[in-house]
Design an enzyme around this catalytic site. Sequence first.
Site, PDB file in Angstrom:
ATOM      1  N   HIS A 263       5.554 -87.451  -3.567  1.00  0.00           N
ATOM      2  CA  HIS A 263       4.190 -87.397  -2.928  1.00  0.00           C
ATOM      3  C   HIS A 263       4.617 -86.385  -1.734  1.00  0.00           C
ATOM      4  O   HIS A 263       3.561 -85.566  -1.497  1.00  0.00           O
ATOM      5  CB  HIS A 263       3.847 -88.392  -2.607  1.00  0.00           C
ATOM      6  N   GLU A 264       4.933 -86.509  -1.190  1.00  0.00           N
ATOM      7  CA  GLU A 264       5.039 -86.308   0.867  1.00  0.00           C
ATOM      8  C   GLU A 264       6.251 -84.565   0.385  1.00  0.00           C
ATOM      9  O   GLU A 264       5.292 -84.207   1.286  1.00  0.00           O
ATOM     10  CB  GLU A 264       6.005 -87.227   1.651  1.00  0.00           C
ATOM     11  N   HIS A 267       3.128 -82.425  -0.324  1.00  0.00           N
ATOM     12  CA  HIS A 267       2.572 -81.888   0.349  1.00  0.00           C
ATOM     13  C   HIS A 267       3.558 -80.922   1.812  1.00  0.00           C
ATOM     14  O   HIS A 267       2.976 -79.763   1.866  1.00  0.00           O
ATOM     15  CB  HIS A 267       1.714 -83.159   2.332  1.00  0.00           C
ATOM     16  N   GLU A 293      -3.947 -83.391  -1.055  1.00  0.00           N
ATOM     17  CA  GLU A 293      -4.031 -84.186  -1.734  1.00  0.00           C
ATOM     18  C   GLU A 293      -3.686 -83.968  -3.255  1.00  0.00           C
ATOM     19  O   GLU A 293      -3.196 -84.262  -3.883  1.00  0.00           O
ATOM     20  CB  GLU A 293      -4.747 -85.291  -1.242  1.00  0.00           C
TER      21      GLU A 293
HETATM   22 ZN   LIG Z   1      -0.476 -87.858   0.808  1.00  0.00          ZN
END
Ligand SMILES: [Zn+2]
Length: 498
Positions: A263-264, A267, A293
């Site tokens: 997830h990170e 980003h 997101e």
């Molecule tokens: Zn996030």
Amino acid sequence: MKDTIAAFKKHLSKLGAYEHAMSKLYNDSVTVMPPKGSEVVGNAMGVLSEEEYKLATSSELRDMIETILAHKDEVDLITLREAEEKHEELCKLEKIPMDEYVQHQIDVNAASAAWHEAKATNDFELFRPHLEKMVAFNRKMAHYYAPDKPAYDTLLNEYEKGLTMETLDKFFADVRKKVVPLLNDIVARGRRIDTDFLDKEYPVDKQRILTDRLMKIMCMDPQRSCIGETEHPYTINFTKNDVRIMTHYHSDMLLSSFYSVVHEAGHATYELNIGDELTDSFLGSGVSMGVHESQSRLYENIIGRSEEFMSVVYDDLKELFPEQLKDVTREQLFLAANKVEPSLIRTEADELTYPLHIMVRYELEKQLISGTLEVKDLPKAWNEMMKEYLGVDVPSDTEGVLQDSHWSGGMFGYFPSYAIGSAYGAQMIAAMKQDFDVMEQVKSGELQPIIDWLTERIYRFGCIKKPKELVENACKAEFDPKYYTDYLSEKFTKIYQL
Ligand SMILES: [Zn+2]
């Protein structure tokens, strides 16, 4: 004009230096700083934010911006967009009295420290007065910015320009209509998925090795990015050449840090691929929380929880955890990563129930900001809503209302961007599939063509284009949540053999 632009850039660079210092202090305070260091950091933040406020609202800056905006055709696009953004920010900042602004920075620091302690000791009362200050400041700020608009719409606009309660009410109604019956079906008659093997002991040092391998698969440049550890995973970027991921390891949960990292890294991939021409500009950063997101959740869920991605990491997992994963097949791992189960913790929630967790926060934030709910009644309201939407009983505030850091950071209106981001991401992947076989690409373990596609349409622009324009640029259509709800229905109907 040349002199004005030079002075403007110098001013921005000074402002950027203060922001840089403050975010490094923040990052330090939530990662390696011992608890008692909090007070001195709070004072330093107060001093720095006062200087930042003065620079960001100075009459010299206003004059420079007005000169630039009056001679639009004489300036380059980056300078013009910088002037437009700073003008908007200045007009808003000026509306908040300086002493209130500075006090808020100090309060945020104290709230963050109190939240950490309150969460660790399951003591909502300890956090309550701090949270009351955060809510009050947000209500006041919204009123200063736009006295005639609903306060919560103004707050939403801070994270996703143009997003309103009207759009979100419809969006969540759509999600509720499709997700809740599907969830009920899964609970009532879906196949049983075994996840027991995920809760064995997975030594953290091995998990760190796994993280390094994931960073490679995600094409993270080690010269410009790194990984650290904290309570609540996040990504922080100072420039495209200094992007940091923070994760949290649980030795009894194999996939927790695994998916936090994916997830990170989503980003971070966005930040690392912003156009070089924007490196020294504050525009050289992701455009909005929703678009950000969309990237993290696209990598985490659509790519990361696919059968194809599982086949890429399966051998690594077996090699690192031979005992724990003995007899576990690729298929079992894929199913375990997609097990649907109404649960308490948002960040550990499965892909299907996730938007329901956001809906709880969205409804509660609306009430807190409009004043129909008081902070003292928040834990009760939280627990009731979790029961209503997800059917779960909340045993403690640590696992309930205290679980997320956002409110302690003074952020209201942020949560909906997680859900809207998931929906953007689903639509982007649908558009990408028109150009090439995305999942075949994932299966090959070579994610660069996917990153390139997104860089071309989204990443490289930083804040040059607005969120709506970027989403339409990538999807070649207006935003439509149907892609998201269709994706969820199709995926989970198949997994659960409904
Ligand atoms: Zn996030």
